[in-house]
Design a protein around this motif. Structure first.
Motif, PDB file in Angstrom:
ATOM      1  N   VAL A   1       0.865  -1.182   0.000  1.00  0.00           N
ATOM      2  CA  VAL A   1       0.000   0.000   0.000  1.00  0.00           C
ATOM      3  C   VAL A   1       0.901   1.232   0.000  1.00  0.00           C
ATOM      4  CG1 VAL A   1      -1.907   1.203   1.111  1.00  0.00           C
ATOM      5  CG2 VAL A   1      -1.719  -1.290   1.337  1.00  0.00           C
ATOM      6  N   LYS A   2       0.814   2.029  -1.072  1.00  0.00           N
ATOM      7  CA  LYS A   2       1.683   3.197  -1.224  1.00  0.00           C
ATOM      8  C   LYS A   2       0.845   4.473  -1.245  1.00  0.00           C
ATOM      9  CE  LYS A   2       5.111   5.268  -4.339  1.00  0.00           C
ATOM     10  NZ  LYS A   2       5.867   5.109  -5.607  1.00  0.00           N
ATOM     11  N   ASN A   3       1.139   5.400  -0.322  1.00  0.00           N
ATOM     12  CA  ASN A   3       0.429   6.671  -0.267  1.00  0.00           C
ATOM     13  C   ASN A   3       0.788   7.536  -1.463  1.00  0.00           C
ATOM     14  OD1 ASN A   3       0.208   9.695   0.646  1.00  0.00           O
ATOM     15  ND2 ASN A   3      -1.097   8.543   2.056  1.00  0.00           N
ATOM     16  N   VAL A   4      -0.210   8.056  -2.158  1.00  0.00           N
ATOM     17  CA  VAL A   4       0.015   8.824  -3.380  1.00  0.00           C
ATOM     18  C   VAL A   4       0.782  10.108  -3.091  1.00  0.00           C
ATOM     19  CG1 VAL A   4      -1.129  10.088  -5.245  1.00  0.00           C
ATOM     20  CG2 VAL A   4      -2.002   7.856  -4.529  1.00  0.00           C
TER      21      VAL A   4
ATOM     22  N   VAL B   1      -3.016  -4.298   6.811  1.00  0.00           N
ATOM     23  CA  VAL B   1      -1.792  -3.492   6.801  1.00  0.00           C
ATOM     24  C   VAL B   1      -2.044  -2.255   7.654  1.00  0.00           C
ATOM     25  CG1 VAL B   1      -0.044  -2.345   5.395  1.00  0.00           C
ATOM     26  CG2 VAL B   1      -1.316  -4.286   4.450  1.00  0.00           C
ATOM     27  N   ARG B   2      -1.264  -2.070   8.702  1.00  0.00           N
ATOM     28  CA  ARG B   2      -1.434  -0.939   9.623  1.00  0.00           C
ATOM     29  C   ARG B   2      -0.308   0.088   9.473  1.00  0.00           C
ATOM     30  NH1 ARG B   2      -4.907  -1.613  14.101  1.00  0.00           N
ATOM     31  NH2 ARG B   2      -6.052  -3.601  14.081  1.00  0.00           N
ATOM     32  N   ASN B   3      -0.422   1.155  10.263  1.00  0.00           N
ATOM     33  CA  ASN B   3       0.596   2.214  10.327  1.00  0.00           C
ATOM     34  C   ASN B   3       0.836   2.865   8.965  1.00  0.00           C
ATOM     35  OD1 ASN B   3       2.329   3.776  11.953  1.00  0.00           O
ATOM     36  ND2 ASN B   3       4.111   2.595  11.276  1.00  0.00           N
ATOM     37  N   LEU B   4      -0.255   3.127   8.239  1.00  0.00           N
ATOM     38  CA  LEU B   4      -0.176   3.767   6.923  1.00  0.00           C
ATOM     39  C   LEU B   4      -0.507   5.253   7.033  1.00  0.00           C
ATOM     40  CD1 LEU B   4      -2.164   1.111   4.835  1.00  0.00           C
ATOM     41  CD2 LEU B   4       0.323   1.383   4.926  1.00  0.00           C
ATOM     42  N   ASP B   5       0.103   6.065   6.147  1.00  0.00           N
ATOM     43  CA  ASP B   5      -0.272   7.471   6.074  1.00  0.00           C
ATOM     44  C   ASP B   5      -1.696   7.593   5.566  1.00  0.00           C
ATOM     45  OD1 ASP B   5       2.224   8.116   6.932  1.00  0.00           O
ATOM     46  OD2 ASP B   5       2.950   8.910   5.024  1.00  0.00           O
ATOM     47  N   VAL B   6      -2.431   8.532   6.120  1.00  0.00           N
ATOM     48  CA  VAL B   6      -3.830   8.738   5.730  1.00  0.00           C
ATOM     49  C   VAL B   6      -3.902   9.406   4.359  1.00  0.00           C
ATOM     50  CG1 VAL B   6      -5.927  10.030   6.308  1.00  0.00           C
ATOM     51  CG2 VAL B   6      -4.642   8.841   8.098  1.00  0.00           C
ATOM     52  N   GLY B   7      -4.881   8.999   3.557  1.00  0.00           N
ATOM     53  CA  GLY B   7      -5.091   9.615   2.251  1.00  0.00           C
ATOM     54  C   GLY B   7      -5.192   8.591   1.141  1.00  0.00           C
ATOM     55  N   TYR B   8      -5.277   9.089  -0.093  1.00  0.00           N
ATOM     56  CA  TYR B   8      -5.383   8.192  -1.242  1.00  0.00           C
ATOM     57  C   TYR B   8      -4.091   7.382  -1.412  1.00  0.00           C
ATOM     58  CZ  TYR B   8      -9.755  10.282  -2.772  1.00  0.00           C
ATOM     59  OH  TYR B   8     -11.058  10.688  -2.832  1.00  0.00           O
ATOM     60  N   SER B   9      -4.282   6.108  -1.668  1.00  0.00           N
ATOM     61  CA  SER B   9      -3.148   5.190  -1.790  1.00  0.00           C
ATOM     62  C   SER B   9      -3.414   4.180  -2.898  1.00  0.00           C
ATOM     63  CB  SER B   9      -2.904   4.441  -0.474  1.00  0.00           C
ATOM     64  OG  SER B   9      -2.653   5.349   0.586  1.00  0.00           O
ATOM     65  N   ILE B  10      -2.328   3.543  -3.385  1.00  0.00           N
ATOM     66  CA  ILE B  10      -2.434   2.480  -4.375  1.00  0.00           C
ATOM     67  C   ILE B  10      -2.128   1.159  -3.696  1.00  0.00           C
ATOM     68  CG2 ILE B  10      -1.568   1.545  -6.556  1.00  0.00           C
ATOM     69  CD1 ILE B  10      -3.137   4.132  -6.866  1.00  0.00           C
ATOM     70  N   LEU B  11      -3.083   0.229  -3.764  1.00  0.00           N
ATOM     71  CA  LEU B  11      -2.915  -1.098  -3.199  1.00  0.00           C
ATOM     72  C   LEU B  11      -2.527  -2.053  -4.328  1.00  0.00           C
ATOM     73  CD1 LEU B  11      -5.216  -2.844  -0.607  1.00  0.00           C
ATOM     74  CD2 LEU B  11      -4.303  -4.103  -2.550  1.00  0.00           C
ATOM     75  N   THR B  12      -1.396  -2.730  -4.166  1.00  0.00           N
ATOM     76  CA  THR B  12      -0.879  -3.648  -5.181  1.00  0.00           C
ATOM     77  C   THR B  12      -0.826  -5.063  -4.631  1.00  0.00           C
ATOM     78  OG1 THR B  12       0.494  -1.884  -6.121  1.00  0.00           O
ATOM     79  CG2 THR B  12       1.043  -4.149  -6.741  1.00  0.00           C
ATOM     80  N   VAL B  13      -1.337  -6.020  -5.405  1.00  0.00           N
ATOM     81  CA  VAL B  13      -1.291  -7.437  -5.034  1.00  0.00           C
ATOM     82  C   VAL B  13      -0.354  -8.165  -5.986  1.00  0.00           C
ATOM     83  CG1 VAL B  13      -2.621  -9.555  -4.711  1.00  0.00           C
ATOM     84  CG2 VAL B  13      -3.675  -7.341  -4.213  1.00  0.00           C
TER      85      VAL B  13
ATOM     86  N   VAL C   1      -7.280   2.998  -3.099  1.00  0.00           N
ATOM     87  CA  VAL C   1      -8.021   2.947  -1.840  1.00  0.00           C
ATOM     88  C   VAL C   1      -7.813   4.260  -1.100  1.00  0.00           C
ATOM     89  CG1 VAL C   1      -7.822   0.445  -1.635  1.00  0.00           C
ATOM     90  CG2 VAL C   1      -6.076   1.892  -0.601  1.00  0.00           C
ATOM     91  N   TYR C   2      -8.720   4.549  -0.149  1.00  0.00           N
ATOM     92  CA  TYR C   2      -8.534   5.721   0.723  1.00  0.00           C
ATOM     93  C   TYR C   2      -8.315   5.213   2.132  1.00  0.00           C
ATOM     94  CZ  TYR C   2      -8.767  10.399   2.577  1.00  0.00           C
ATOM     95  OH  TYR C   2      -8.430  11.589   3.180  1.00  0.00           O
TER      96      TYR C   2
END
Length: 377
Positions: free
Chosen positions: A77-80, A98-110, A123-124
């Motif tokens: 999960v990468k914050n835009v 996945v925890r401890n992420l920066d808030v905001g729009y992000s790209i989730l990659t599988v 994702v937001y």
């Protein structure tokens, strides 16, 4: 005097305001959040899944036989805005958190071996407890495959000539390209067709044609080679020359290809094209490239009349055409499966042979090591 008092009061007020403004301008503490959910793929699609809506992100377990949980997938999960990443892995039931992420729009990659290509969705991330990723269907891009098969047996400088490469190239062209069920296009260059400029031009043609990060370029070379270089038809002399194709030069032709690159080299000392030593330490040793070679850095390849070609390509050919290299029986063969098969076969073949003639394959394990390059059913 009144003016002095008034001016002093203004200075005090300005200082207070400046102090307040200074406090307001302090960077805010970055809020943290997370994401969670489940990942499913359509039942029975496997590595070569194609078509629409292959992957499902959902918040509830599914009982339908149409879908199966994707276990062991890597989640990124990468914050835009900030570029910061978080990582996780799906459990047996497809669940991830996945925890401890920066808030905001992000790209989730599988990422997963069962996926032909990494799958992404936006994702937001809200502050606080992990956000459930709602039901989203994602289509995988359909890759296009490009094959360049090169075999040089009769060189302009006859001192480089030796038997086998033309038959090797014919076998690989007939099997790896024409006998392949993967969608794509191919070109064969043999002997005088395979000049340095012709090889470069064909690679550049494929680079310009490719449109997707899912596309895959597969290059096969059989011919004269030395430490850190391949010899095209018009290369002269028995050592490195201006007409040689070095690992660094080949990499410069390939680096703009948007997708995966797999290089198969049947030549003496061919490990040196990707072992990170001598001419250009990081040329083809980068993760972008998977390089499978027929000999290690101190070994020469061998031609066997009973095989009507080189030992390495003979076992490559057998592994492809008969499906014997398909370790997991999924109907497709990857570069690493080819390496694993040829390595075992060559160990067995050379067991009772003179040690001076033995040679064994080498693989630089890049991004495409587990991506299919051949489908036979």
């Amino acid at each position: 005097m009144r003016r002095l008092y008034f001016f002093s009061a203004l200075l005090v007020l300005a200082a207070i305001l400046a102090g307040c403004i200074g406090v307001d301008l302090q960077p805010p503490v970055t809020q943290k959040g997370g994401v969670r959910g489940l990942v499913y793929i359509r039942q029975g699609l496997g590595e070569l899944s194609a078509g629409e809506d292959d992957v499902l992100f959902t918040v509830e377990p599914l009982a339908s036989g149409e879908w199966t949980a994707l276990s062991g997938a890597k989640i990124e999960v990468k914050n835009v805005s900030t570029g910061k990443k978080g990582f996780g892995t799906t459990e047996y039931d497809g669940y991830y958190e996945v925890r401890n992420l920066d808030v905001g729009y992000s790209i989730l990659t599988v990422s997963h071996r069962a996926l032909r290509h990494d799958v992404q969705t936006e994702v937001y991330v809200y502050p606080g407890e992990p956000t459930w990723v709602e039901a989203i269907y994602v289509s995988e891009p359909v890759p296009h495959y490009y094959f360049l098969i090169i075999g040089i047996e009769n060189y302009a400088d006859s001192r480089k000539s030796f038997p086998g490469p033309i038959n090797d190239a014919e076998r690989m062209y007939e099997t790896l390209y024409l006998g392949n069920l993967l969608p794509g296009e191919g070109r064969r260059l043999v002997d005088s067709q395979a000049t340095k400029n012709a090889i470069k031009n064909q690679i550049q043609t494929y680079v310009s044609k490719a449109q997707s990060t899912a596309d895959h370029l597969i290059i096969y070379f059989s011919g004269f080679s030395g430490a850190d270089y391949l010899s095209p038809y018009d290369d002269t002399g028995l050592g490195l020359s201006k007409k040689s194709i070095t690992d660094a030069e080949l990499e410069s032709w390939l680096r703009d290809f948007p997708g995966y690159v797999t290089i198969i080299i049947d030549g003496s000392y061919s490990e040196t094209m990707a072992n990170g030593i001598r001419l250009e330490p990081l040329a083809l040793k980068k993760r972008k490239y998977t390089v499978l070679t027929g000999a290690q850095s101190n070994q020469q390849v061998q031609y066997y009349y009973s095989f009507q070609g080189s030992v390495f390509t003979y076992f490559l050919w057998q592994g492809l055409r008969n499906g014997w290299a398909d370790d997991n029986y999924d109907g497709a063969i990857t570069p690493y499966e080819l390496y694993d098969y040829t390595h075992a076969e060559m160990l067995s073949f050379y067991r009772d042979k003179d040690p001076s003639v033995r040679h064994y394959p080498f693989i630089h394990r890049g991004n495409s090591e587990n991506k299919p390059i051949f489908k036979y059913r």
